[in-house]
Motif scaffolding. Structure first.
Motif, PDB file in Angstrom:
ATOM      1  N   ALA A 183      46.573  35.139  38.618  1.00 46.71           N
ATOM      2  CA  ALA A 183      46.754  34.554  39.982  1.00 46.71           C
ATOM      3  C   ALA A 183      48.074  35.375  40.701  1.00 46.71           C
ATOM      4  O   ALA A 183      47.878  35.725  41.800  1.00 46.71           O
ATOM      5  CB  ALA A 183      46.978  33.187  40.094  1.00 46.71           C
ATOM      6  N   GLU A 184      48.965  35.320  39.970  1.00 52.49           N
ATOM      7  CA  GLU A 184      50.332  36.293  40.385  1.00 52.49           C
ATOM      8  C   GLU A 184      49.887  37.639  40.575  1.00 52.49           C
ATOM      9  O   GLU A 184      50.289  38.341  41.800  1.00 52.49           O
ATOM     10  CB  GLU A 184      51.296  36.097  39.233  1.00 52.49           C
ATOM     11  CG  GLU A 184      52.010  34.693  39.244  1.00 52.49           C
ATOM     12  CD  GLU A 184      51.195  34.125  38.099  1.00 52.49           C
ATOM     13  OE1 GLU A 184      50.848  34.579  37.202  1.00 52.49           O
ATOM     14  OE2 GLU A 184      50.726  32.839  38.328  1.00 52.49           O
TER      15      GLU A 184
ATOM     16  N   ALA B  10      40.725  29.862  35.052  1.00 54.30           N
ATOM     17  CA  ALA B  10      41.896  29.125  35.661  1.00 54.30           C
ATOM     18  C   ALA B  10      43.249  29.994  35.764  1.00 54.30           C
ATOM     19  O   ALA B  10      43.985  29.637  36.669  1.00 54.30           O
ATOM     20  CB  ALA B  10      42.155  28.018  34.262  1.00 54.30           C
ATOM     21  N   ASN B  11      43.076  31.294  35.075  1.00 49.97           N
ATOM     22  CA  ASN B  11      44.144  32.021  35.221  1.00 49.97           C
ATOM     23  C   ASN B  11      44.270  33.139  36.492  1.00 49.97           C
ATOM     24  O   ASN B  11      45.098  33.617  36.812  1.00 49.97           O
ATOM     25  CB  ASN B  11      44.508  32.805  33.912  1.00 49.97           C
ATOM     26  CG  ASN B  11      44.968  32.226  32.868  1.00 49.97           C
ATOM     27  OD1 ASN B  11      45.675  31.275  32.980  1.00 49.97           O
ATOM     28  ND2 ASN B  11      44.274  32.555  31.686  1.00 49.97           N
ATOM     29  N   GLY B  12      42.793  32.910  36.827  1.00 51.82           N
ATOM     30  CA  GLY B  12      42.573  33.885  38.014  1.00 51.82           C
ATOM     31  C   GLY B  12      41.923  35.111  37.518  1.00 51.82           C
ATOM     32  O   GLY B  12      41.938  36.042  38.567  1.00 51.82           O
ATOM     33  N   LYS B  13      41.360  35.362  36.316  1.00 51.77           N
ATOM     34  CA  LYS B  13      40.867  36.327  36.140  1.00 51.77           C
ATOM     35  C   LYS B  13      39.280  36.285  36.235  1.00 51.77           C
ATOM     36  O   LYS B  13      38.893  34.989  36.201  1.00 51.77           O
ATOM     37  CB  LYS B  13      41.000  36.752  34.447  1.00 51.77           C
ATOM     38  CG  LYS B  13      40.298  37.868  33.913  1.00 51.77           C
ATOM     39  CD  LYS B  13      41.068  38.229  32.586  1.00 51.77           C
ATOM     40  CE  LYS B  13      40.331  39.406  32.150  1.00 51.77           C
ATOM     41  NZ  LYS B  13      40.867  39.896  30.779  1.00 51.77           N
TER      42      LYS B  13
ATOM     43  N   ARG C  58      49.950  39.521  44.383  1.00 54.71           N
ATOM     44  CA  ARG C  58      50.795  41.127  44.552  1.00 54.71           C
ATOM     45  C   ARG C  58      49.731  42.014  45.166  1.00 54.71           C
ATOM     46  O   ARG C  58      50.010  42.812  45.932  1.00 54.71           O
ATOM     47  CB  ARG C  58      51.509  41.446  43.194  1.00 54.71           C
ATOM     48  CG  ARG C  58      52.968  40.487  43.094  1.00 54.71           C
ATOM     49  CD  ARG C  58      53.412  41.149  41.951  1.00 54.71           C
ATOM     50  NE  ARG C  58      52.967  41.127  40.684  1.00 54.71           N
ATOM     51  CZ  ARG C  58      53.332  39.747  39.927  1.00 54.71           C
ATOM     52  NH1 ARG C  58      54.340  39.283  40.302  1.00 54.71           N
ATOM     53  NH2 ARG C  58      52.803  39.917  38.677  1.00 54.71           N
ATOM     54  N   PHE C  59      48.609  42.163  44.503  1.00 55.40           N
ATOM     55  CA  PHE C  59      47.363  42.814  44.886  1.00 55.40           C
ATOM     56  C   PHE C  59      47.032  42.842  46.156  1.00 55.40           C
ATOM     57  O   PHE C  59      47.210  43.895  46.866  1.00 55.40           O
ATOM     58  CB  PHE C  59      46.242  42.586  43.768  1.00 55.40           C
ATOM     59  CG  PHE C  59      44.997  43.546  44.016  1.00 55.40           C
ATOM     60  CD1 PHE C  59      45.072  44.861  44.074  1.00 55.40           C
ATOM     61  CD2 PHE C  59      44.024  42.772  44.638  1.00 55.40           C
ATOM     62  CE1 PHE C  59      43.969  45.756  44.273  1.00 55.40           C
ATOM     63  CE2 PHE C  59      42.867  43.680  44.717  1.00 55.40           C
ATOM     64  CZ  PHE C  59      42.697  44.886  44.734  1.00 55.40           C
TER      65      PHE C  59
END
Ligand SMILES: Cc1ncc(C[n+]2csc(CCOP(=O)(O)OP(=O)(O)O)c2C)c(N)n1
Ligand SMILES: [Mg+2]
Length: 818
Positions: free
Chosen positions: A140-141, A366-369, A145-146
């Protein structure tokens, strides 16, 4: 849904048709069709791409929408393009399926480079982006930034810039996608270059010309180009021509260009996924069969390569309408589709619902991947289009094997006595460069390789030609299906091919008429920008070979073609671009030309512009002296000077072949008529030596410049191009106010060689007059000589008008002071 029915409607308006349109039908499946589960996953992957594209346009916080969308999650300035993205991502995910299914080596070129969010989204989902830029991690972080960096100060541009993994084509200036694609495919037999063409882009001259590239692609030794015309119907604010002619007309046009078009039309994603998969399967099979047949049994006929016409809505999957305006399927979707989200809560809600409609919670863990089930839809390693080494061509680059250029030297025993034809001699060198590098070197020229006197190359290889052969071609046609000299009368296409070829790690030499280099001013500009970014900011890009441009058939020997062929202004364009990547050389004779080209062919990451005429010229330097002179880039020709041991009264300088001859002839006249006059003769090969070191890495230090040009003596500078350029380069020099530059003054005409120089005052007589005017002690004492010089001008012009040529002593001029 606008599907087959709509298509039939359009077809009632029937123009002439040659062959049935290959349209992938709505409802037919084959054994080969992807399974329902595969189609579901393709669609999910596509939704992830579209979600990321919108994220790049809008978000700087809350990347996965785990909280309700608020104004503070939005970027303050919304910049970028949506309309092209969903179609391009649709294409990309389907190409991924193809790469995996057929184990392909493929790269992707985005003609509409403003659709970069699609390329970037895919590079991110494939993991390449995070590998290259670890802070844009797959969580997610990193995603946040992306998103934030996209089209953001300190971040990346809004197009497929050099920072974009997998890109060799920025696509900021539309028109060059197909020529770049072909350049990449030449001599890469296992590569397929997919190229998305914007339907607006199709209206550009360069793109239209480049559609003929298929007559120059050899299925045995080259790869394939798979064009996908993205017929989304609109440009920025207008419909596109291709989308508003009938499918039959479009089909006929493309068929007329030699393509086999497959139409995929509609807007219903499940149907379209299946149709696209089928169309691409057909294309790969057709490519394989063309290549297989040719590689096994030789080329029987010119292949009709496949291409896809994807007719889908602009801004596909956007809300159908925004207030009373149509959005999806209209030009209003081109840029930021909902611009006033910060001020209009209802529109913010629409955006949120739209983004949530892609179901990010189902696509990312859940991590954003990206979830594993979708991850595995993409190829891995170098097979990812975002990580294919061909798109970072320097990784694959091998240096040329170069013969010793000294072996091709023109014999020179005394300066200015013998004549030689510089470009012919260069052709002999290039012939052997070609012989030793038959897989990674090509020569380009718009129908002019022989005209530019480089014809010796044909002894090593012919001109590529896959169109019809006629018996008369055997008489000097020099055509061959596997030739390596690329000739087509489209400077745009050739330049695009050459750029695509170097960008994928190979080497080029491009020769063209000087006046018509302006046709590719803009392409040069874009390539120079690309190189500059790669060199200064994008460290992961490996160095590529320089783009070597021979500017020949120059202004000064166009006396017979006339005004249209006289324009040395390409050099001005070149000097506008970054000093980090631009080099200009004006070798005065054949041996200097050889040394210069040898240097350029070894260099990387520049655009080398070499100016040399194609007619016979006096030769000044033997090969060792030439190599030394070129190494220095600028120097005193002591054999032409008589100021040894004293201060000169005047400096005569030259840059360019014809103008050097005239400057030397002026020097000889002055040395005879004014024997006390101390003259220093300087020749510049490397034009940027004139700039200060602070401006250009080749610039001379002020100390060196001042000792060469003095700080107080008049300098008469005879320049090949427009005089203002020398002033621009040298204006900071101490002696600049004493520099009097002669050059092309836009006086063009049918004339003799001397006549044209007289018209523009770069001739020996006008130069000598200028010296008399500028050297204080000659101002009055030189009056008699000046008068004689004026007589010479009158007499020579009269002779030219009487006999149509220059006097024998002009034509056969030799340096007399030897
Ligand atoms: C040579 C050139 N002229 C004008 C522009 C400005 N421009 C940017 S995008 C665009 C429309 C492009 O339409 P299309 O090729 O159909 O691409 P799409 O966005 O529909 O995929 C234009 C005119 C440009 N980038 N390049
Ligand atoms: Mg369009």
């Amino acid at each position: 849904m606008r599907g087959a029915e709509g298509t039939r409607d359009r077809r009632r308006n029937k123009p002439v048709m040659n062959q049935a349109i290959t349209e992938i039908p709505d409802a037919v499946t084959s054994e080969n069709s992807p399974s329902a589960d595969e189609l579901r996953k393709i669609d999910a992957y596509w939704r992830a791409c579209n979600y990321l594209s919108l994220g790049m346009l809008y978000l700087c916080e809350n990347p996965l929408l785990r909280e309700p969308l608020k104004v503070e999650h939005l970027k303050k300035r919304l910049i970028g393009h949506w309309g092209s993205d969903p179609g391009q991502s649709f294409i990309w995910v389907h190409l991924n399926r193809l790469i995996k299914k057929y184990d392909l080596n493929m790269i992707y070129i985005a003609g509409p480079g403003h659709g970069a969010p699609a390329t970037l989204a895919n590079a991110y989902l494939e993991g390449t982006y995070s590998e290259v830029y670890p802070d844009k991690s797959e969580d997610a972080e990193g995603m946040c930034r992306f998103f934030k960096q996209f089209s953001f100060p300190g971040g990346i541009g809004s197009h497929c810039t050099p920072e974009t993994p997998g890109s060799i084509h920025e696509g900021g200036e539309l028109g060059y996608s197909v020529s770049h694609a072909f350049g990449a495919a030449f001599d890469n037999p296992n590569l397929i270059v997919s190229v998305v063409i914007g339907d607006g882009e199709t209206e550009t001259g360069p793109l239209m010309g480049s559609l003929h590239s298929n007559k120059f692609l050899n299925p045995v030794c080259d790869g394939a180009v798979l064009p996908i015309l993205h017929l989304n119907g609109y440009k920025i604010a207008n419909p596109t021509v291709s989308a508003r002619i009938t499918s039959e007309e479009l089909h006929s046009l493309l068929e007329g260009f030699g393509w086999a078009p497959y139409f995929v039309e509609g807007d219903d994603p499940p149907v379209m996924h299946r149709k696209m998969a089928m169309a691409l399967d057909e294309c790969v099979n057709r490519i394989r069969s063309i290549q297989g047949d040719a590689r096994r049994g030789g080329i029987q006929e010119r292949p009709r390569w496949p291409m896809v016409i994807l007719r889908s809505p602009k801004g596909w999957t956007a809300p159908k309408k925004l207030d009373e305006h149509q959005l999806e399927g209209y030009w209003r979707a081109h840029q930021i589709p909902i611009p006033d989200v910060a001020d209009n809560p209802a529109h913010l809600k629409i955006l949120e619902e739209w983004m949530r409609g892609y179901k990010p919670e189902e696509l990312f863990d859940a991590n954003g991947k990206l979830i594993p089930e979708l991850k595995e839809m993409a190829p891995i390693g170098k097979q990812r289009m975002s990580a294919n080494p061909h798109a970072n061509g320097g990784l694959l680059r091998k240096s040329l094997r170069l013969p010793n250029f000294r072996g091709y030297a023109a014999p020179v025993t005394k300066p200015g006595i013998s004549q030689a034809l510089p470009t012919y001699i260069l052709g002999e060198f290039l012939r052997d460069v070609m012989r030793d590098n038959m897989a990674n070197f090509r020569v380009f020229g718009p129908d002019e390789t022989a005209s530019n006197r480089l014809e010796a190359i044909y002894a090593a290889t012919k001109k590529t030609w896959l169109a019809e052969f006629k018996p008369e071609d055997l008489d000097g046609g020099e055509l061959s299906r596997d030739g390596r000299v690329m000739e087509m009368l489209s400077e745009h296409t050739l330049e695009g091919w050459a750029e695509g070829y170097v960008l994928t790690g190979r080497h080029v030499f491009f020769a063209s008429y000087e006046a018509f280099f302006h046709i590719i001013d803009s392409m040069f500009n874009q390539h120079a920008k690309w190189l500059e970014k790669c060199k200064t900011e994008v460290k992961w890009r490996a160095s590529i070979s320089s783009l070597n441009l021979l500017v020949t058939s120059t202004v000064w020997r166009q006396d017979h073609n006339g005004f249209t062929h006289q324009d040395p202004g390409f050099l001005d364009v070149v000097t506008n671009k970054s000093a980090v990547v631009t080099r200009i050389y004006l070798p005065p004779d054949a041996n200097c030309l050889l040394s210069t080209v040898d240097h350029c062919l070894r260099s990387v990451d520049y655009v080398n512009v070499i100016v040399a005429d194609k007619h016979p010229h006096p030769q000044y330097l033997d090969i060792d002296a030439a190599a030394k002179h070129c190494e220095k880039g600028i120097g005193i020709w002591s054999w032409a000077s008589n100021d040894l041991g004293s201060e000169p009264d005047v400096v005569i300088a030259s840059a360019g072949d014809v103008v050097t001859l005239e400057a030397l002839a002026a020097t000889a006249i002055l040395r005879e008529k004014c024997p006390d006059l101390k003259i220093r003769f300087i020749n510049a090969v490397d034009l940027f030596r004139l700039q200060p070191t602070s401006e250009h890495p080749h610039g001379l230090s002020d100390r060196d410049f001042n000792s060469l040009f003095t700080t107080d003596r008049p300098v008469i500078f005879n320049f090949h191009g427009y005089p203002a350029l020398i002033h621009k380069l040298a204006y900071r020099r101490a002696n600049h106010e004493n520099m009097h530059v002669h050059g092309y003054r836009e006086k063009g005409s049918i004339s003799t060689p001397l006549g044209l120089t007289i018209l523009n005052q770069v001739d020996r007589f006008n130069l000598a007059i200028d010296v008399i005017d500028r050297v204080p002690r000659l101002k009055t004492s030189g009056a008699h000589v000046k008068d004689w010089l004026r007589d010479q001008i009158v007499e020579n012009l009269a002779y030219a008008h009487e006999y149509g040529m220059d006097k024998p002593e002009i034509r056969d001029w030799k340096w007399p002071c030897a």
